[in-house]
Design a protein around this motif. Structure first.
Motif, PDB file in Angstrom:
ATOM      1  N   THR A 229       0.838  -1.199   0.000  1.00 49.01           N
ATOM      2  CA  THR A 229       0.000   0.000   0.000  1.00 49.01           C
ATOM      3  C   THR A 229       0.869   1.244   0.000  1.00 49.01           C
ATOM      4  O   THR A 229       1.886   1.303   0.695  1.00 49.01           O
ATOM      5  N   ALA A 230       0.438   2.237  -0.775  1.00 47.89           N
ATOM      6  CA  ALA A 230       1.202   3.481  -0.903  1.00 47.89           C
ATOM      7  C   ALA A 230       0.392   4.661  -0.388  1.00 47.89           C
ATOM      8  O   ALA A 230      -0.843   4.691  -0.489  1.00 47.89           O
ATOM      9  N   LEU A 231       1.097   5.630   0.172  1.00 47.56           N
ATOM     10  CA  LEU A 231       0.516   6.899   0.599  1.00 47.56           C
ATOM     11  C   LEU A 231       1.142   7.993  -0.252  1.00 47.56           C
ATOM     12  O   LEU A 231       2.374   8.067  -0.374  1.00 47.56           O
ATOM     13  N   ASN A 232       0.302   8.842  -0.852  1.00 50.11           N
ATOM     14  CA  ASN A 232       0.788   9.802  -1.842  1.00 50.11           C
ATOM     15  C   ASN A 232       0.232  11.190  -1.574  1.00 50.11           C
ATOM     16  O   ASN A 232      -0.956  11.352  -1.272  1.00 50.11           O
ATOM     17  N   PHE A 233       1.104  12.191  -1.679  1.00 54.80           N
ATOM     18  CA  PHE A 233       0.689  13.602  -1.652  1.00 54.80           C
ATOM     19  C   PHE A 233       1.182  14.253  -2.929  1.00 54.80           C
ATOM     20  O   PHE A 233       2.356  14.120  -3.294  1.00 54.80           O
ATOM     21  N   SER A 234       0.295  14.970  -3.627  1.00 54.29           N
ATOM     22  CA  SER A 234       0.689  15.579  -4.898  1.00 54.29           C
ATOM     23  C   SER A 234       0.066  16.967  -5.033  1.00 54.29           C
ATOM     24  O   SER A 234      -0.934  17.288  -4.397  1.00 54.29           O
ATOM     25  N   ARG A 235       0.677  17.743  -5.909  1.00 55.33           N
ATOM     26  CA  ARG A 235       0.192  19.083  -6.213  1.00 55.33           C
ATOM     27  C   ARG A 235       0.518  19.388  -7.665  1.00 55.33           C
ATOM     28  O   ARG A 235       1.614  19.069  -8.142  1.00 55.33           O
TER      29      ARG A 235
ATOM     30  N   ALA B 191       5.664   3.814   0.188  1.00 55.57           N
ATOM     31  CA  ALA B 191       4.988   2.525   0.099  1.00 55.57           C
ATOM     32  C   ALA B 191       5.713   1.503   0.961  1.00 55.57           C
ATOM     33  O   ALA B 191       6.947   1.509   1.056  1.00 55.57           O
ATOM     34  N   LEU B 192       4.929   0.651   1.581  1.00 55.27           N
ATOM     35  CA  LEU B 192       5.459  -0.484   2.327  1.00 55.27           C
ATOM     36  C   LEU B 192       4.932  -1.745   1.661  1.00 55.27           C
ATOM     37  O   LEU B 192       3.716  -1.962   1.594  1.00 55.27           O
ATOM     38  N   ALA B 193       5.840  -2.558   1.133  1.00 49.94           N
ATOM     39  CA  ALA B 193       5.451  -3.744   0.369  1.00 49.94           C
ATOM     40  C   ALA B 193       6.156  -4.974   0.921  1.00 49.94           C
ATOM     41  O   ALA B 193       7.192  -4.879   1.594  1.00 49.94           O
ATOM     42  N   SER B 194       5.590  -6.127   0.620  1.00 46.04           N
ATOM     43  CA  SER B 194       6.193  -7.404   1.024  1.00 46.04           C
ATOM     44  C   SER B 194       6.226  -8.328  -0.182  1.00 46.04           C
ATOM     45  O   SER B 194       5.461  -8.166  -1.135  1.00 46.04           O
ATOM     46  N   ASP B 195       7.117  -9.323  -0.127  1.00 46.23           N
ATOM     47  CA  ASP B 195       7.255 -10.217  -1.260  1.00 46.23           C
ATOM     48  C   ASP B 195       6.148 -11.266  -1.254  1.00 46.23           C
ATOM     49  O   ASP B 195       5.269 -11.282  -0.389  1.00 46.23           O
ATOM     50  N   ARG B 196       6.210 -12.167  -2.240  1.00 46.31           N
ATOM     51  CA  ARG B 196       5.134 -13.139  -2.415  1.00 46.31           C
ATOM     52  C   ARG B 196       5.002 -14.098  -1.233  1.00 46.31           C
ATOM     53  O   ARG B 196       3.912 -14.559  -0.914  1.00 46.31           O
ATOM     54  N   ASN B 197       6.113 -14.377  -0.559  1.00 52.10           N
ATOM     55  CA  ASN B 197       6.083 -15.301   0.573  1.00 52.10           C
ATOM     56  C   ASN B 197       5.894 -14.603   1.919  1.00 52.10           C
ATOM     57  O   ASN B 197       5.923 -15.278   2.961  1.00 52.10           O
TER      58      ASN B 197
END
Length: 221
Positions: free
Chosen positions: A7-13, A36-42
């Motif tokens: 999941t990602a958290l985004n701020f843009s302008r 973003a905080l991601a994990s692998d398939r396992n």
């Protein structure tokens, strides 16, 4: 080979303005900061992803009618960030950067639903030609930084070895003359194949934003 999802958290302008004394020329700015905080398939390895993206473009009016406007022109495309994989014993931090000349397009269509004014807009930025950070396969960062052994890790980037593109689709909802709401969907695609290294990265973001109009024309409900 491995893949990570999260999941990602985004701020843009973003900012679009017509040039003074040139009604057919526009300046366009966009920047975003995402984590973003991601994990692998396992689910055994985690990756932190922090990225700053910046777009600047000079737009020319290609088409302008009562409801449809199409703008296009050259620009600058910049990505700068890091991947952090705490499980890695060597090179837990991986630098990512791309500075390129870009091709940019913006199309907007204004319409009404039962006299309620709305607008839909599409924006595209494609990196065409530039430079990216791409060390040799197996190069350790301390060698690149402190040992005089192939210290230069910049590589020529073009759409053949580095594909970087951002698409944004948005819908504007009228609330007042100066303030509007914007619901947008953004999809970024980024991949490269260089020095025996291959990577593909994509992000999808849904956001709700506020539009502040500095110069506006009267809109009647």
């Amino acid at each position: 080979d491995n893949s990570y999802k999260g999941t990602a958290l985004n701020f843009s302008r973003e900012f679009t303005a017509v040039r003074k004394k040139h009604n057919s020329l526009y300046n366009y700015f966009f920047y975003s900061l995402s984590y973003a905080l991601a994990s692998d398939r396992n689910k055994t390895s985690a990756m932190h992803h922090l990225m700053l993206h910046f777009d600047y473009a000079n737009y020319f009016t290609c088409f302008n009618s009562k409801g449809l406007t199409i703008l296009a022109g050259p620009g600058v495309f910049l990505d700068f960030g890091v991947h952090d994989k705490p499980a890695n014993s060597n090179n837990p931090f991986q630098l990512k950067t791309n500075l390129s000349v870009s091709a940019s397009l913006q199309a907007g269509y204004r319409f009404r639903i039962r006299n309620y004014p709305m607008a839909v807009r599409y924006n595209m930025n494609l990196a065409v030609l530039g430079i990216m950070f791409a060390p040799d396969y197996g190069m350790l960062y301390y060698k690149w930084l402190f040992v005089d052994d192939n210290p230069y890790a910049g590589s020529f980037a073009w759409i053949g070895n580095s594909f970087a593109m951002i698409n944004r689709l948005s819908v504007d909802f009228y609330t007042s003359k100066k303030v509007q709401l914007r619901l947008s969907y953004s999809a970024s695609l980024d991949g490269y194949h260089k020095n025996h290294l291959e990577s593909r990265f994509s992000t999808q973001v849904i956001s709700l934003g506020i539009i502040l109009r500095r110069n506006y024309s009267t809109v009647s409900k």
